[in-house]
Design a protein around this motif. Structure first.
Motif, PDB file in Angstrom:
ATOM      1  N   VAL A  71       0.838  -1.203   0.000  1.00 59.90           N
ATOM      2  CA  VAL A  71       0.000   0.000   0.000  1.00 59.90           C
ATOM      3  C   VAL A  71       0.873   1.253   0.000  1.00 59.90           C
ATOM      4  CG1 VAL A  71      -1.667   1.333   1.344  1.00 59.90           C
ATOM      5  CG2 VAL A  71      -1.957  -1.135   1.087  1.00 59.90           C
ATOM      6  N   ALA A  72       1.966   1.231   0.762  1.00 56.00           N
ATOM      7  CA  ALA A  72       2.868   2.384   0.795  1.00 56.00           C
ATOM      8  C   ALA A  72       3.464   2.646  -0.584  1.00 56.00           C
ATOM      9  CB  ALA A  72       3.974   2.141   1.826  1.00 56.00           C
ATOM     10  N   ARG A  73       3.831   1.585  -1.294  1.00 57.08           N
ATOM     11  CA  ARG A  73       4.359   1.751  -2.648  1.00 57.08           C
ATOM     12  C   ARG A  73       3.322   2.388  -3.575  1.00 57.08           C
ATOM     13  NH1 ARG A  73       6.858  -4.300  -2.735  1.00 57.08           N
ATOM     14  NH2 ARG A  73       8.758  -3.869  -1.532  1.00 57.08           N
ATOM     15  N   PHE A  74       2.075   1.946  -3.439  1.00 53.40           N
ATOM     16  CA  PHE A  74       1.014   2.502  -4.279  1.00 53.40           C
ATOM     17  C   PHE A  74       0.844   4.000  -4.021  1.00 53.40           C
ATOM     18  CE2 PHE A  74      -3.489   3.716  -4.601  1.00 53.40           C
ATOM     19  CZ  PHE A  74      -3.678   3.531  -5.958  1.00 53.40           C
ATOM     20  N   LEU A  75       0.803   4.412  -2.744  1.00 51.10           N
ATOM     21  CA  LEU A  75       0.621   5.831  -2.407  1.00 51.10           C
ATOM     22  C   LEU A  75       1.811   6.662  -2.870  1.00 51.10           C
ATOM     23  CD1 LEU A  75      -0.841   5.433   1.202  1.00 51.10           C
ATOM     24  CD2 LEU A  75      -2.100   5.957  -0.899  1.00 51.10           C
ATOM     25  N   LYS A  76       3.020   6.128  -2.691  1.00 51.70           N
ATOM     26  CA  LYS A  76       4.217   6.861  -3.086  1.00 51.70           C
ATOM     27  C   LYS A  76       4.294   7.030  -4.598  1.00 51.70           C
ATOM     28  CE  LYS A  76       8.514   8.372  -2.157  1.00 51.70           C
ATOM     29  NZ  LYS A  76       8.816   9.512  -1.286  1.00 51.70           N
ATOM     30  N   ALA A  77       3.997   5.932  -5.349  1.00 47.64           N
ATOM     31  CA  ALA A  77       4.118   5.976  -6.800  1.00 47.64           C
ATOM     32  C   ALA A  77       3.097   6.898  -7.435  1.00 47.64           C
ATOM     33  CB  ALA A  77       3.982   4.560  -7.381  1.00 47.64           C
ATOM     34  N   TYR A 121       0.337   9.378   2.053  1.00 47.49           N
ATOM     35  CA  TYR A 121       1.508   8.525   2.278  1.00 47.49           C
ATOM     36  C   TYR A 121       2.152   8.823   3.633  1.00 47.49           C
ATOM     37  CZ  TYR A 121       6.297   6.801   1.755  1.00 47.49           C
ATOM     38  OH  TYR A 121       7.498   6.161   1.951  1.00 47.49           O
ATOM     39  N   ALA A 122       2.319  10.128   3.926  1.00 45.58           N
ATOM     40  CA  ALA A 122       2.940  10.500   5.199  1.00 45.58           C
ATOM     41  C   ALA A 122       2.099  10.042   6.385  1.00 45.58           C
ATOM     42  CB  ALA A 122       3.148  12.025   5.245  1.00 45.58           C
ATOM     43  N   ALA A 123       0.777  10.222   6.282  1.00 45.70           N
ATOM     44  CA  ALA A 123      -0.092   9.789   7.375  1.00 45.70           C
ATOM     45  C   ALA A 123      -0.079   8.272   7.514  1.00 45.70           C
ATOM     46  CB  ALA A 123      -1.512  10.299   7.125  1.00 45.70           C
ATOM     47  N   PHE A 124      -0.030   7.552   6.388  1.00 38.79           N
ATOM     48  CA  PHE A 124      -0.089   6.084   6.442  1.00 38.79           C
ATOM     49  C   PHE A 124       1.163   5.494   7.076  1.00 38.79           C
ATOM     50  CE2 PHE A 124       0.752   1.911   4.518  1.00 38.79           C
ATOM     51  CZ  PHE A 124      -0.374   1.229   4.936  1.00 38.79           C
ATOM     52  N   ILE A 125       2.359   5.943   6.632  1.00 38.55           N
ATOM     53  CA  ILE A 125       3.573   5.343   7.184  1.00 38.55           C
ATOM     54  C   ILE A 125       3.738   5.712   8.657  1.00 38.55           C
ATOM     55  CG2 ILE A 125       4.716   5.291   4.938  1.00 38.55           C
ATOM     56  CD1 ILE A 125       6.368   7.690   5.823  1.00 38.55           C
ATOM     57  N   SER A 126       3.178   6.896   9.046  1.00 36.38           N
ATOM     58  CA  SER A 126       3.247   7.273  10.461  1.00 36.38           C
ATOM     59  C   SER A 126       2.368   6.355  11.304  1.00 36.38           C
ATOM     60  CB  SER A 126       2.819   8.730  10.625  1.00 36.38           C
ATOM     61  OG  SER A 126       2.763   9.090  11.997  1.00 36.38           O
ATOM     62  N   GLY A 177       8.049   3.314   0.826  1.00 36.61           N
ATOM     63  CA  GLY A 177       7.339   3.303  -0.448  1.00 36.61           C
ATOM     64  C   GLY A 177       8.228   3.337  -1.664  1.00 36.61           C
ATOM     65  N   VAL A 178       9.537   3.293  -1.466  1.00 37.44           N
ATOM     66  CA  VAL A 178      10.456   3.313  -2.604  1.00 37.44           C
ATOM     67  C   VAL A 178      10.402   1.962  -3.316  1.00 37.44           C
ATOM     68  CG1 VAL A 178      12.851   3.579  -3.325  1.00 37.44           C
ATOM     69  CG2 VAL A 178      11.936   4.985  -1.462  1.00 37.44           C
ATOM     70  N   ILE A 179      10.251   2.002  -4.640  1.00 40.89           N
ATOM     71  CA  ILE A 179      10.104   0.775  -5.428  1.00 40.89           C
ATOM     72  C   ILE A 179      11.422   0.449  -6.108  1.00 40.89           C
ATOM     73  CG2 ILE A 179       8.872  -0.351  -7.322  1.00 40.89           C
ATOM     74  CD1 ILE A 179       6.543   1.501  -6.811  1.00 40.89           C
ATOM     75  N   SER A 180      11.918  -0.762  -5.870  1.00 45.69           N
ATOM     76  CA  SER A 180      13.098  -1.270  -6.565  1.00 45.69           C
ATOM     77  C   SER A 180      12.665  -2.258  -7.638  1.00 45.69           C
ATOM     78  CB  SER A 180      14.047  -1.957  -5.571  1.00 45.69           C
ATOM     79  OG  SER A 180      14.437  -1.043  -4.556  1.00 45.69           O
ATOM     80  N   LYS A 181      13.581  -2.592  -8.517  1.00 49.34           N
ATOM     81  CA  LYS A 181      13.261  -3.517  -9.609  1.00 49.34           C
ATOM     82  C   LYS A 181      12.872  -4.882  -9.046  1.00 49.34           C
ATOM     83  CE  LYS A 181      15.061  -5.397 -13.935  1.00 49.34           C
ATOM     84  NZ  LYS A 181      16.227  -5.450 -14.876  1.00 49.34           N
ATOM     85  N   GLY A 182      11.746  -5.380  -9.496  1.00 42.82           N
ATOM     86  CA  GLY A 182      11.282  -6.694  -9.066  1.00 42.82           C
ATOM     87  C   GLY A 182      10.381  -6.677  -7.851  1.00 42.82           C
ATOM     88  N   ASP A 183      10.178  -5.516  -7.232  1.00 40.52           N
ATOM     89  CA  ASP A 183       9.300  -5.457  -6.060  1.00 40.52           C
ATOM     90  C   ASP A 183       7.837  -5.681  -6.459  1.00 40.52           C
ATOM     91  OD1 ASP A 183      11.311  -5.036  -4.299  1.00 40.52           O
ATOM     92  OD2 ASP A 183      11.107  -2.839  -4.248  1.00 40.52           O
TER      93      ASP A 183
END
Length: 463
Positions: free
Chosen positions: A11-17, A24-29, A38-44
């Protein structure tokens, strides 16, 4: 930090992307995630890839392995049997156990005629004129228990197999010429091979045995004699067929058995050899995916086999190319692997190389077996673990009929795996126990018998 495939991280990746910065800030808090969650790397794994995989999965479940063309010349031929006629000429009412039509020479007729053989739970064997569906004779007490399978040898010798394990040879009037009790219980199938001067007959019983005979005909009638071979299996046989080896031109035995997804190929010698086996679920990781419970060879293509399986809650139908092993192959636990693959398993390479070669060889075999499965479809015919699947080809090879526990018979198009026809002539919710399909006096006919004590003849609409 949670796992990279956890719901919170996805979910964090979706909000960040998608630049939902405040959300995003409220969710990760609130979720207690680090700022870079929420940072997406290759293959995530992302929400989008999950949705795409779900759509792909739904399509595969819906269509399974079906034909990709619309049938054309190979499609379901019309007209097809769809008009029901209840055969009400049976002298007694009882559950129908088997039905088949054979060409016989009756004493009362100068020429051979098509006769319908119907067995019922009250130990009767009924013989009816297949054209008019009128009773010719009803044999009472022919066997000491209900008859499960009937076969006619050379138009005039009757073989019946019973639940007690007795195999009876008689004439068409029921006069016995020989009784064999080489099984201790339930003979469920009789298979005949009469393509040479040395015919063969095989019986399958629930005592986990296959018994093979070489019948002869004398002035006294047909004689089976002592079995020429007996094959003992780990589990009880479900279906058998005697076919001709395509290269050696010799008879071989094809069988399936309970709790195994394989087809087994045996020689019919005095000491039968296991030539090989063919997996019908080559890429399954389940211990037993299903049991091939009913086998029927295509009338127009002897290399194509229809397989009714024990799958629940609905029967699955497979149309499979036979991968017949070489006749001179030694007994092996492997399937019909090419000689080069078998040789690679026996070389003197290091252990790691041998394990790798074994894995590669197993994958090649599995891919070959998977490619042999032409159609793998769900018939929507309900059944349970106690059902008895039955399949029957249309005489032109354009489709397969399957039974069900809901009183319906379904027609499956052979080229696409689609359910084309649903015939409802039995009582709703009753078990359709047996099927037969073929031509009677150039008219296509399908017969179905059930536990509603009905025998139904299905014919094409008249012009």
């Amino acid at each position: 930090m949670p796992a990279t495939d956890s719901p919170a991280i996805i979910v964090a990746r979706f909000l960040k992307a998608n630049n939902y910065t405040e959300s995003y800030a409220a969710f990760i808090s609130e979720a207690g995630l680090p700022p870079d969650a929420g940072v997406i790397s290759k293959g995530d794994l992302t929400l989008e890839t999950l949705l795409e995989e779900k759509k792909t999965f739904d399509v595969s479940v819906r269509f399974e392995k079906l034909g990709v063309h619309d049938g054309g010349e190979r499609g379901w031929k019309v007209p097809a049997p769809e008009t029901a006629a209840i055969v009400d000429d049976l002298p007694s009412s009882s559950n129908i156990l088997s039905v088949a039509v054979h060409s016989v020479r009756m004493a009362s007729h100068q020429e051979s005629m098509a006769v319908m053989f119907v067995t019922t739970a009250d130990r009767r064997l009924h013989l009816l004129d297949a054209k008019t569906r009128t009773i010719q004779t009803s044999l009472v007490g022919l066997q000491d228990s209900p008859v499960l399978s009937v076969c006619v040898f050379r138009h005039e010798h009757l073989l019946t197999a019973s639940m007690s394990g007795q195999l009876l040879v008689s004439d068409l009037d029921g006069r016995p010429t020989e009784r064999r009790r080489d099984h201790s219980k339930y003979i469920v199938r009789i298979a005949m091979y009469d393509e040479s001067d040395e015919p063969l007959l095989a019986t399958a019983g629930w005592d986990c045995k296959i018994v093979i005979y070489r019948p002869t005909v004398s002035d006294r009638g047909m004689v089976l004699g002592e079995p020429i071979a007996t094959i003992t299996l780990q589990t009880k046989p479900e279906a058998i067929a005697l076919i001709q080896h395509p290269i050696a031109r010799l008879p071989i035995l094809l069988l399936s058995r309970t709790d195994s997804s394989f087809l087994y190929y045996y020689t019919c010698e005095s000491e039968p050899r296991l030539l090989g086996r063919q997996n019908l679920a080559p890429h399954s990781n389940a211990w037993v995916a299903f049991t091939p419970s009913a086998l029927a060879l295509c009338p127009t293509d002897p290399t194509l086999l229809a397989v009714g399986t024990s799958s629940v809650p609905h029967m699955k139908l497979l149309l499979v190319r036979l991968l017949v092993p070489p006749y001179d192959q030694q007994p092996s636990d492997t399937t019909t692997a090419p000689q080069s693959l078998r040789t690679s398993l026996l070389d003197d390479s290091p252990a790691t190389d041998t394990q790798a070669s074994q894995a590669r060889a197993a994958l090649v075999i599995a891919d070959r077996e998977a490619a042999a499965i032409q159609i793998h479809c769900t018939t929507m015919a309900p059944q349970t673990a106690y059902s008895t699947p039955a399949v029957a080809w249309r005489p032109d090879g354009s489709g397969v009929w399957v039974n069900g526990d809901d009183g319906a018979v379904r027609g499956i198009e052979a080229s696409t795996g689609k359910v084309i026809s649903t015939l409802k002539g039995h009582e709703a919710g009753s078990k359709v126990r047996c099927l037969w399909a073929g031509s009677v006096n150039v008219e296509e006919v399908m017969l179905s018998g059930g536990f509603d004590q009905k025998l139904v003849a299905w014919t094409s609409p008249r012009a």
